[in-house]
Scaffold this motif. Structure first.
Motif, PDB file in Angstrom:
ATOM      1  N   PHE A  15       0.441  -0.996  -0.344  1.00  0.00           N
ATOM      2  CA  PHE A  15      -0.149  -0.296   0.114  1.00  0.00           C
ATOM      3  C   PHE A  15       0.726   0.985   0.100  1.00  0.00           C
ATOM      4  O   PHE A  15       0.092   2.023   0.131  1.00  0.00           O
ATOM      5  N   THR A  55      -9.848  -3.401   5.254  1.00  0.00           N
ATOM      6  CA  THR A  55     -11.209  -3.144   4.953  1.00  0.00           C
ATOM      7  C   THR A  55     -10.973  -1.820   4.807  1.00  0.00           C
ATOM      8  O   THR A  55     -11.382  -1.005   3.326  1.00  0.00           O
ATOM      9  N   VAL A  80      -8.289  -1.324   1.638  1.00  0.00           N
ATOM     10  CA  VAL A  80      -8.839  -1.435   0.623  1.00  0.00           C
ATOM     11  C   VAL A  80      -9.458  -1.000  -0.217  1.00  0.00           C
ATOM     12  O   VAL A  80      -9.409  -0.192  -1.177  1.00  0.00           O
ATOM     13  N   ASP A  81     -11.121   0.014   0.381  1.00  0.00           N
ATOM     14  CA  ASP A  81     -11.793   1.185  -0.169  1.00  0.00           C
ATOM     15  C   ASP A  81     -11.214   1.953  -0.431  1.00  0.00           C
ATOM     16  O   ASP A  81     -11.012   2.775  -1.278  1.00  0.00           O
ATOM     17  N   ARG A 101      -7.716   2.831  -1.183  1.00  0.00           N
ATOM     18  CA  ARG A 101      -6.717   2.484  -2.723  1.00  0.00           C
ATOM     19  C   ARG A 101      -8.217   2.117  -3.960  1.00  0.00           C
ATOM     20  O   ARG A 101      -7.361   2.711  -4.391  1.00  0.00           O
ATOM     21  N   ALA A 102      -9.288   1.417  -3.420  1.00  0.00           N
ATOM     22  CA  ALA A 102     -10.417   1.505  -5.000  1.00  0.00           C
ATOM     23  C   ALA A 102     -10.363   2.923  -5.168  1.00  0.00           C
ATOM     24  O   ALA A 102     -10.779   3.726  -6.305  1.00  0.00           O
ATOM     25  N   ALA A 141      -0.653  -4.077  -3.975  1.00  0.00           N
ATOM     26  CA  ALA A 141      -2.772  -3.226  -3.928  1.00  0.00           C
ATOM     27  C   ALA A 141      -3.045  -2.730  -4.936  1.00  0.00           C
ATOM     28  O   ALA A 141      -4.144  -3.670  -5.755  1.00  0.00           O
ATOM     29  N   MET A 151      -5.318  -5.203  -7.273  1.00  0.00           N
ATOM     30  CA  MET A 151      -7.243  -4.554  -7.284  1.00  0.00           C
ATOM     31  C   MET A 151      -7.380  -4.523  -8.980  1.00  0.00           C
ATOM     32  O   MET A 151      -8.999  -4.396  -9.517  1.00  0.00           O
ATOM     33  N   PRO A 202     -14.099  -5.865  -3.867  1.00  0.00           N
ATOM     34  CA  PRO A 202     -13.853  -5.544  -2.380  1.00  0.00           C
ATOM     35  C   PRO A 202     -13.736  -6.296  -1.143  1.00  0.00           C
ATOM     36  O   PRO A 202     -12.680  -6.567  -0.770  1.00  0.00           O
ATOM     37  N   MET A 215     -10.788  -9.190  -1.957  1.00  0.00           N
ATOM     38  CA  MET A 215      -9.465  -8.802  -1.735  1.00  0.00           C
ATOM     39  C   MET A 215      -8.949  -8.458  -0.716  1.00  0.00           C
ATOM     40  O   MET A 215      -8.374  -8.959  -0.386  1.00  0.00           O
ATOM     41  N   VAL A 216      -9.823  -8.179   1.135  1.00  0.00           N
ATOM     42  CA  VAL A 216      -9.774  -8.219   1.816  1.00  0.00           C
ATOM     43  C   VAL A 216      -8.948  -9.765   1.899  1.00  0.00           C
ATOM     44  O   VAL A 216      -8.465  -9.714   2.937  1.00  0.00           O
ATOM     45  N   VAL A 240      -5.127  -9.982   0.505  1.00  0.00           N
ATOM     46  CA  VAL A 240      -4.975  -9.294   1.944  1.00  0.00           C
ATOM     47  C   VAL A 240      -4.208  -9.162   3.223  1.00  0.00           C
ATOM     48  O   VAL A 240      -3.355  -9.913   3.476  1.00  0.00           O
TER      49      VAL A 240
END
Length: 451
Positions: A154, A212, A215-216, A218-219, A232, A236, A249, A252-253, A256
């Protein structure tokens, strides 16, 4: 000094005693004869297992016919609260799809791309040692390995608040989680609640909630077009080449979570044991320090790592003596015939790096610390046939190359600047989520005088 290993009893146990012993310590629960046996059969209702040390059987299971020996569903029983359906526990088409998306992020060229992150984490780790002193080295190596993961995945150092929260939650989860859940030993119907401790469930929820957030975040950066080009982002945005689908998502959690567990815990374990082994071997410590002083500058280059041959040999020897994941479990998908024994469908096939790496009929001086063995005929042969710290074959750890870059580099940078000495406390290895010291791994660290 012979590196320590826990006492292994020769006493036979029933299923209840094995279940209790496994929850306490997986390594000492199994008999010492496994360091000499090519195969052992365990049958205590409802468990029917075959532990395989024969290199030909290990190759059959991992390399030649991995589809016939999927990961046991019992494996995920203890890890499900944290890992969900990550690539570590899935099989078949689900696993193949996950690897098609993940593998491109870990291909050879990416090592050079992520090297600045790894080097930055290594330099930060060395700086944190300060004036040294006597210390439990495991929290230090955990911190260093977690920093590598956060930076490479990240692009954030562990000093970032969210990264620090994830790291603290992982530490709490490791303390709460036994390596074997009762459901891993005794098959339970799907509707029956699993016997995870409250602390295990709470820490797993905390970790997944924090991941989470990462990930959120980064999204959103990907959607806005300003996401950094790190692992990441690579994973993704990677579509499955066969279906065109990307990880959702929640998926992906899951991934990770296993990257943190596999990449952080395993590297931390290996590095801690390597530092302790060098503290007890002044000759090898001096050789590694001299090598590091000759090769590494203030800011190491990617090309330097391939020249750290002594440090790499020490790190491999640490992986041999103290494999981070001491056992792997597969399941026979159909009836088999192993070494004149009938193996029924559904039997558990146990592959044990802990026993294979110290097998008395394979390795010269199996319990000794000898990084020079890798240049011997026996060492080269065993490296091919009996050395599986990252598994092997189709399910080899995708981060193995990262680990073999990170470990020797951090080891060399520490030894370049610091001297290690053992304390009176000899660590006892115990299998938790990974192979750690029962009461820590203590060493005495002091700045190395300039030459």
């Amino acid at each position: 000094m012979i590196p320590p290993k826990p006492f292994a009893s020769e006493r036979r146990k029933g299923v209840a005693r094995y279940a209790n012993a496994f929850r306490q310590d997986l390594l000492s629960a199994l008999p010492a004869k496994l360091f000499r046996a090519w195969m052992a059969e365990f049958r205590s209702f409802p468990i029917h297992s075959f532990l395989c040390n024969d290199p030909d059987l290990v190759s059959l299971v991992l390399r030649e016919r991995p589809g016939d020996f999927p990961k046991s569903n019992r494996l995920r029983e203890g890890l499900a609260p944290l890992l969900g359906r990550s690539v570590f526990v899935t099989n078949g088409e689900e696993w193949q799809r996950q690897r098609r998306i993940i593998d491109p992020a870990f291909e050879g060229g990416r090592l050079r791309d992520v090297f600045p992150h790894i080097s930055g984490a290594a330099q930060a780790a060395v700086a944190r040692l300060g004036a040294g002193g006597e210390m439990d080295i495991e929290p230090f190596t955990s911190h260093a390995a977690a920093d590598v993961i956060f930076r490479t995945l990240f692009s954030i150092p562990i000093e970032d608040r969210l990264a620090a929260d994830v790291f603290a939650a992982f530490r709490a989860h490791q303390d709460a989680q036994p390596i074997v859940n009762p459901a891993a030993l005794i098959p339970l119907p799907g509707w029956l609640p699993r016997l995870h401790s409250r602390r295990t469930r709470v820490t797993a929820r905390q970790i997944r909630a924090l991941i989470t957030q990462l990930v959120d975040q980064r999204a959103q950066e990907i959607a806005q077009g300003n996401a950094p080009d790190d692992l990441a982002t690579k994973i993704m945005t990677m579509p499955d080449p066969e279906t065109g689908e990307k990880f959702s998502p929640p998926e992906m959690v899951d991934q990770v979570a296993i990257f943190f567990l596999a990449g952080h815990e395993t590297s931390a374990s290996s590095l801690a044991w390597a530092l302790w082994l060098l503290a007890t071997s002044p000759d090898w410590q001096s050789r590694v320090a001299d090598e590091a002083g000759q090769i590494l500058g203030e800011s190491p280059a990617f090309s330097d790592v391939s020249r750290l041959k002594l440090s790499r040999a020490v790190f491999r020897e640490s992986l041999r003596l103290y494999p981070p994941v001491p056992m792997m479990v597969r399941e026979a998908a159909c009836p088999e015939h192993f070494r004149d024994r009938q193996v029924p469908k559904g039997a558990q096939i146990v592959l044990s790096p802990w026993h294979l790496h110290r097998h008395e009929r394979l390795w010269d001086n199996p319990d000794g610390f000898d990084p020079g063995r890798w240049d011997s005929e026996n060492g080269r042969d065993c490296a091919r046939r009996a050395f599986i710290p990252f598994s092997a074959g189709a399910r080899v750890c995708p981060g193995a190359g990262f680990a073999m870059l990170e470990g020797p580099l951090i080891l060399s940078m520490i030894l370049r600047d610091y001297r290690l000495e053992p304390t009176d406390e000899i660590p006892v290895p115990v299998a938790r989520l990974t192979l750690r010291g029962k009461d820590g791994i203590r060493v005495r660290i002091s700045p190395r005088a300039p030459v």
